[in-house]
Design a protein around this motif. Structure first.
Motif, PDB file in Angstrom:
ATOM      1  N   LYS A 239      -2.924  -9.154  -6.117  1.00 30.35           N
ATOM      2  CA  LYS A 239      -3.746  -8.646  -7.219  1.00 30.35           C
ATOM      3  C   LYS A 239      -2.870  -8.075  -8.325  1.00 30.35           C
ATOM      4  N   LYS A 240      -1.831  -7.358  -7.933  1.00 29.02           N
ATOM      5  CA  LYS A 240      -0.921  -6.758  -8.907  1.00 29.02           C
ATOM      6  C   LYS A 240      -0.184  -7.838  -9.704  1.00 29.02           C
TER       7      LYS A 240
ATOM      8  N   MET B 181      12.475  -9.185 -10.380  1.00 31.63           N
ATOM      9  CA  MET B 181      11.076  -8.915 -10.196  1.00 31.63           C
ATOM     10  C   MET B 181      10.913  -7.429  -9.900  1.00 31.63           C
ATOM     11  N   ASP B 182      10.214  -6.729 -10.752  1.00 36.65           N
ATOM     12  CA  ASP B 182      10.056  -5.290 -10.610  1.00 36.65           C
ATOM     13  C   ASP B 182       8.797  -4.883  -9.872  1.00 36.65           C
ATOM     14  N   THR B 183       7.957  -5.811  -9.517  1.00 36.30           N
ATOM     15  CA  THR B 183       6.703  -5.500  -8.856  1.00 36.30           C
ATOM     16  C   THR B 183       6.975  -5.081  -7.424  1.00 36.30           C
ATOM     17  N   GLU B 184       6.396  -3.960  -7.051  1.00 34.47           N
ATOM     18  CA  GLU B 184       6.632  -3.431  -5.717  1.00 34.47           C
ATOM     19  C   GLU B 184       5.342  -2.848  -5.165  1.00 34.47           C
ATOM     20  N   VAL B 185       5.081  -3.126  -3.895  1.00 37.42           N
ATOM     21  CA  VAL B 185       3.935  -2.556  -3.202  1.00 37.42           C
ATOM     22  C   VAL B 185       4.455  -1.964  -1.905  1.00 37.42           C
ATOM     23  N   ARG B 186       4.231  -0.702  -1.730  1.00 39.13           N
ATOM     24  CA  ARG B 186       4.677  -0.038  -0.500  1.00 39.13           C
ATOM     25  C   ARG B 186       3.573  -0.098   0.546  1.00 39.13           C
ATOM     26  N   VAL B 187       3.985  -0.423   1.764  1.00 39.65           N
ATOM     27  CA  VAL B 187       3.031  -0.494   2.862  1.00 39.65           C
ATOM     28  C   VAL B 187       2.822   0.925   3.383  1.00 39.65           C
ATOM     29  N   LYS B 188       1.558   1.328   3.378  1.00 40.02           N
ATOM     30  CA  LYS B 188       1.223   2.673   3.838  1.00 40.02           C
ATOM     31  C   LYS B 188       1.270   2.713   5.355  1.00 40.02           C
ATOM     32  N   LYS B 189       1.467   3.889   5.888  1.00 38.45           N
ATOM     33  CA  LYS B 189       1.574   4.039   7.330  1.00 38.45           C
ATOM     34  C   LYS B 189       0.255   3.621   7.988  1.00 38.45           C
TER      35      LYS B 189
END
Length: 55
Positions: A22-23, A1-9
Motif C-alpha cells: 500500500k505504501k 529505495m527509502d520505503t521502510e515498513v517495520r514489523v510490529k511485535k
C-alpha cells in the motif's frame, strides 16, 4: 529505495507485506519501476504523455 515498513511485535508477515504494498502504491514507486523496466524512446514518451493529457 527509502520505503521502510517495520514489523510490529507479534504481527503477521502477510499484514506487514500488505502495508508495504500500500505504501509503495501510494508513493507511485511500483508504477515508475514498471515504466522504467524497458527503454522508451523520447518520441514514445511524448506520445504516451500526450495520450494521458487527452484523457
Amino acid at each position: 529505495m527509502d520505503t521502510e515498513v517495520r514489523v510490529k511485535k507479534g504481527e503477521i508477515i502477510d499484514r506487514a507485506l500488505r502495508r508495504l504494498k500500500k505504501k509503495l502504491d501510494k508513493e507511485g514507486t511500483l508504477k515508475e519501476l514498471r515504466n522504467r523496466r524497458h527503454y522508451e524512446k523520447p518520441s514514445e514518451v511524448k506520445r504516451r504523455e500526450a495520450k494521458q493529457r487527452r484523457r
